[in-house]
Motif scaffolding. Structure first.
Motif, PDB file in Angstrom:
ATOM      1  N   TYR A   1       0.826  -1.207   0.000  1.00  0.00           N
ATOM      2  CA  TYR A   1       0.000   0.000   0.000  1.00  0.00           C
ATOM      3  C   TYR A   1       0.864   1.262   0.000  1.00  0.00           C
ATOM      4  N   LYS A   2       1.958   1.254   0.755  1.00  0.00           N
ATOM      5  CA  LYS A   2       2.869   2.409   0.781  1.00  0.00           C
ATOM      6  C   LYS A   2       3.472   2.648  -0.602  1.00  0.00           C
ATOM      7  N   GLN A   3       3.845   1.569  -1.285  1.00  0.00           N
ATOM      8  CA  GLN A   3       4.400   1.704  -2.627  1.00  0.00           C
ATOM      9  C   GLN A   3       3.343   2.237  -3.605  1.00  0.00           C
ATOM     10  N   VAL A   4       2.118   1.790  -3.475  1.00  0.00           N
ATOM     11  CA  VAL A   4       1.028   2.313  -4.310  1.00  0.00           C
ATOM     12  C   VAL A   4       0.879   3.811  -4.071  1.00  0.00           C
ATOM     13  N   GLU A   5       0.917   4.209  -2.805  1.00  0.00           N
ATOM     14  CA  GLU A   5       0.790   5.624  -2.455  1.00  0.00           C
ATOM     15  C   GLU A   5       1.950   6.429  -3.040  1.00  0.00           C
ATOM     16  N   LEU A   6       3.174   5.947  -2.866  1.00  0.00           N
ATOM     17  CA  LEU A   6       4.357   6.673  -3.357  1.00  0.00           C
ATOM     18  C   LEU A   6       4.384   6.799  -4.874  1.00  0.00           C
TER      19      LEU A   6
ATOM     20  N   LYS B   1       1.771   6.411  -6.844  1.00  0.00           N
ATOM     21  CA  LYS B   1       0.461   6.834  -7.343  1.00  0.00           C
ATOM     22  C   LYS B   1      -0.078   5.847  -8.384  1.00  0.00           C
ATOM     23  N   GLY B   2       0.140   4.574  -8.125  1.00  0.00           N
ATOM     24  CA  GLY B   2      -0.302   3.498  -9.001  1.00  0.00           C
ATOM     25  C   GLY B   2       0.308   2.205  -8.526  1.00  0.00           C
ATOM     26  N   LEU B   3       0.117   1.158  -9.290  1.00  0.00           N
ATOM     27  CA  LEU B   3       0.711  -0.126  -8.917  1.00  0.00           C
ATOM     28  C   LEU B   3       2.231  -0.041  -9.005  1.00  0.00           C
ATOM     29  N   PRO B   4       2.939  -0.681  -8.072  1.00  0.00           N
ATOM     30  CA  PRO B   4       4.405  -0.591  -8.057  1.00  0.00           C
ATOM     31  C   PRO B   4       5.079  -1.561  -9.037  1.00  0.00           C
ATOM     32  N   PHE B   5       4.347  -2.006 -10.041  1.00  0.00           N
ATOM     33  CA  PHE B   5       4.891  -2.889 -11.070  1.00  0.00           C
ATOM     34  C   PHE B   5       4.027  -2.727 -12.313  1.00  0.00           C
ATOM     35  N   ASP B   6       4.584  -3.072 -13.463  1.00  0.00           N
ATOM     36  CA  ASP B   6       3.836  -2.971 -14.709  1.00  0.00           C
ATOM     37  C   ASP B   6       2.777  -4.064 -14.781  1.00  0.00           C
ATOM     38  N   VAL B   7       1.618  -3.689 -15.267  1.00  0.00           N
ATOM     39  CA  VAL B   7       0.547  -4.645 -15.518  1.00  0.00           C
ATOM     40  C   VAL B   7       0.141  -4.468 -16.977  1.00  0.00           C
ATOM     41  N   ALA B   8       0.185  -5.555 -17.718  1.00  0.00           N
ATOM     42  CA  ALA B   8      -0.147  -5.468 -19.137  1.00  0.00           C
ATOM     43  C   ALA B   8      -0.888  -6.726 -19.573  1.00  0.00           C
ATOM     44  N   ILE B   9      -1.713  -6.574 -20.575  1.00  0.00           N
ATOM     45  CA  ILE B   9      -2.395  -7.721 -21.175  1.00  0.00           C
ATOM     46  C   ILE B   9      -1.435  -8.307 -22.201  1.00  0.00           C
ATOM     47  N   PRO B  10      -1.107  -9.589 -22.087  1.00  0.00           N
ATOM     48  CA  PRO B  10      -0.153 -10.184 -23.025  1.00  0.00           C
ATOM     49  C   PRO B  10      -0.670 -10.122 -24.459  1.00  0.00           C
ATOM     50  N   ASN B  11       0.257  -9.846 -25.385  1.00  0.00           N
ATOM     51  CA  ASN B  11      -0.132  -9.839 -26.795  1.00  0.00           C
ATOM     52  C   ASN B  11      -0.218 -11.277 -27.303  1.00  0.00           C
TER      53      ASN B  11
END
Length: 86
Positions: free
Chosen positions: A38-43, A45-55
């Motif tokens: 949660y602290k990383q999300v706050e710092l 301002k989003g998820l602390p890792f990339d989220v992508a839909i695989p091609n």
């Protein structure tokens, strides 16, 4: 500020056990790990890792790998680099 909020979530038992084992190895409780997330999300301002839909290529690679197709097995790092031509 004191801790007074509760988070409730349903999760697969196997995933929970595996994650909690890793938290223990890191010296963290589950509460500390969630707080860290949660602290990383706050710092960030989003998820602390990339989220992508695989091609399509990535999905096919995942499918082939899961089925044991088109795998290149290596004995060690040197063998891997040799097979990669590096």
């Amino acid at each position: 500020m004191g801790k007074s909020s509760t988070i409730r979530a349903r999760i697969e038992p196997d995933l929970k056990d595996k994650a909690e084992h890793i938290f223990q190895q890191l010296g963290l409780t589950t509460t500390q790990a969630i707080t860290l997330f949660y602290k990383q999300v706050e710092l960030k301002k989003g998820l602390p890792f990339d989220v992508a839909i695989p091609n399509e290529v990535t999905r096919k690679t995942f499918s082939d790998t899961d089925a044991g197709r088109d795998l290149i097995l290596c004995n060690d790092a040197d063998d891997m680099f040799k097979k990669l031509g590096i």
